[in-house]
Each structure stands twice: as C-alpha cells, then as structure tokens.
Motif scaffolding. Structure first.
Motif, short mmCIF file in Angstrom:
data_model
loop_
_atom_site.label_atom_id
_atom_site.label_comp_id
_atom_site.label_asym_id
_atom_site.label_seq_id
_atom_site.Cartn_x
_atom_site.Cartn_y
_atom_site.Cartn_z
N ILE A 118 0.88 -1.60 0.04
CA ILE A 118 0.34 0.11 -0.04
C ILE A 118 0.56 0.97 -0.55
O ILE A 118 0.38 2.29 -0.77
N PHE A 119 1.56 1.05 0.31
CA PHE A 119 2.58 2.21 0.67
C PHE A 119 3.29 2.58 -0.72
O PHE A 119 3.34 4.27 -1.48
N ARG A 120 3.79 1.31 -1.23
CA ARG A 120 4.25 1.80 -2.53
C ARG A 120 3.44 2.28 -3.54
O ARG A 120 3.38 2.10 -4.69
N ALA A 121 2.64 2.33 -3.12
CA ALA A 121 1.37 2.56 -4.08
C ALA A 121 0.44 4.04 -4.32
O ALA A 121 -0.13 4.36 -4.02
N LYS A 122 1.59 4.85 -3.06
CA LYS A 122 1.05 6.04 -2.47
C LYS A 122 0.12 5.65 -1.63
O LYS A 122 -0.67 6.97 -1.86
N GLY A 123 -0.09 4.85 -1.25
CA GLY A 123 -1.50 5.19 0.00
C GLY A 123 -1.02 4.64 1.62
O GLY A 123 0.04 4.66 1.79
N THR A 124 -1.54 4.52 2.36
CA THR A 124 -1.80 4.47 3.68
C THR A 124 -3.07 3.76 4.07
O THR A 124 -3.65 3.57 3.17
N ILE A 125 -2.88 3.01 4.96
CA ILE A 125 -4.37 2.32 5.44
C ILE A 125 -4.67 3.20 6.87
O ILE A 125 -5.33 3.07 7.21
N ALA A 126 -4.62 4.78 6.73
CA ALA A 126 -4.75 5.31 7.49
C ALA A 126 -4.57 5.20 9.40
O ALA A 126 -3.55 4.52 9.39
N GLY A 127 -5.17 5.23 10.23
CA GLY A 127 -4.63 5.10 11.63
C GLY A 127 -3.05 5.82 11.77
O GLY A 127 -2.66 6.87 11.04
#
Length: 265
Positions: free
Chosen positions: A109-118
């Motif tokens: 998810i980080f590599r896809a420029k996102g996060t899991i929030a929190g």
C-alpha cells in the motif's frame, strides 16, 4: 487492493482468532470487537475517516485519495466471512505470521502511494517532515495503543501484540528499502567520462560530474555522482569495473529522493 486483501487476512485469520491485538486504529477495532462485539469494519471506517481528514491537510491529495481507496477495500474484505480461521495453542506462530503479512500488506500500500490511515498516516507525516522511517514511526504510535490493551486482552496477548507490531515494522522497513530506497554512488576515476556515458546509455539515467580537488597533491579532478535504485545497483558496479577496475567507488544507502528527476541530473 492486494495489500488491503492481505491486511484483512492477517486480521481475520491470524490476529482475531487468537485474541491478538494490534496498534493504532486497527488495535482499537480489535478491542472494540473483543469488548463490545462491534464489527471491525464499522470501527475501521469511522475512526479512519477522521484521520484521513488530517492526512489531506498534511499529505499530498494523491496520498489521501489512495488511502481512502485502501480503507474502503480493507473494510470490504473484513466483512467477508472467515472460513478457516487459524486457531493454535502456539500463539507466537499466529503473531509472527500476522506480523509478516501486515508488513507485506503495508509495504504494497505504501509503494502504491497510499496508507491504511490510522497510525500509518501519522507515520507518513513524521516521515515526510522529519525523515524517520515509516515502520519505526508507525511502531511508536502503535505501541501507545497496544501496551494499554493488555488490560483487556491480557498481559501475554499484549506481549504477542508487541511482537507482531515489531515484526510488521521490520518487514515494512525492509520491504520499502528493497523496492523504494535508492543508492548514491561517488566514482573517483580517470575514466569518469567513459563511465558516465556507459551508465547513461545502459540505464537511461542522468549522471552528474562534480569538480573536486585532491588535498594531498592539490590536483583538480572530476568525481562522478550517480543515484540509482537497488535493482539497478547490480548493473552499476559491473559497468564501472569493466571500464576501470582500479576506480574508487563510494556508495551509500539513501531513503528517498525528492525534487528534480534523476534523468535531468
């Protein structure tokens, strides 16, 4: 989406069946489930919605949108019925397995420029402004939830939770270093012109020539400066050595590169 699926599998199949907590919002969702039987998907959406608003303020809009996308898919996957939950008396196995899966999921998810929030949004903010590694910053925030959770899940399960969080942070850092980090290369050689041309033609990436002066002999010389990915690094050294086996090569691991594109250096 793949990262969200792996993340949900880690929670539903390894952590919750063995009453292992988590950090950050995920830890709060697990505690809500253990204490009040609140569906994890519902808690995940509500609490992360608040943190996503914070993310939009301090992070790029792109990261905020990808985070929202990841959270929606995680919530969806968490609602899928669990068919074969992993129950075991050796709960350390579940903690290790869950930690590895969590680390891989967050890496994707980080590599896809996102996060899991929190806590990952907070970790992204700390990484952006202070340069602390994502996994290390995330571990700090997660422990603020995981350690007090021992009052609900018990001291032993709290220790297992800390173990799982540590493993996921290590896996995340290693994953990002392997696929996202860069290497800087300084080359001292009389053949720097030829080495620069070879690197550019083979890897399609710009090279910078720096002017330097040797202290002992006070002679002017050129130093080649190059930034490459870890994957390209396996090609860089053979190119340099094939042109000048006596070249002095100094390398360093760098966590990120911002600003001008490498091809324009």
């Amino acid at each position: 989406m793949i990262g969200a699926l792996i993340y949900a599998v880690a929670i539903n199949y390894f952590l919750i069946p063995n009453r292992i907590g988590e950090g950050g919002v995920t830890g709060l969702t697990a505690l809500g489930y253990y204490t009040f039987s609140i569906p994890p998907a519902l808690t995940n959406v509500v609490l992360n919605g608040i943190l996503i608003l914070i993310g939009f303020k301090f992070l790029k809009r792109e990261t905020g949108f990808y985070t929202l996308w990841a959270i929606l898919w995680i919530s969806l996957f968490l609602r899928i019925p669990v068919f074969f939950p992993y129950h075991t008396d050796q709960t350390v196995i579940a903690a290790i397995s869950g930690g590895v899966l969590m680390g891989i999921a967050m890496g994707l998810i980080f590599r896809a420029k996102g996060t899991i929030a929190g806590s990952t949004i907070l970790a992204k903010i700390i990484n952006r402004y202070y340069g602390i590694r994502n996994g290390s910053a995330m571990l700090f925030f997660d422990l603020t939830v995981a350690i007090p959770s021992g009052l609900i899940i018990g001291f032993q399960n709290m220790l297992l939770t800390v173990l799982e969080l540590y493993i996921s942070a290590v896996v995340l850092n290693k994953y990002l270093e392997a696929f996202g980090a860069k290497r800087s290369v300084l080359v001292f050689s009389t053949q720097n012109q030829a080495i620069g041309e070879a690197l550019t033609s083979n890897l399609g990436q710009g090279v910078t020539m720096l002017k330097a002066t040797g202290f002992y002999h006070q002679q002017d010389t050129d130093v080649l400066f190059y930034v490459c990915s870890n994957q390209d690094w396996t090609v860089v050294m053979p190119i340099i050595m094939s042109i000048d086996p006596k070249a002095l090569v100094v390398t360093d691991q760098i966590r990120s590169v911002r600003g001008m594109q490498l091809s324009n250096l």
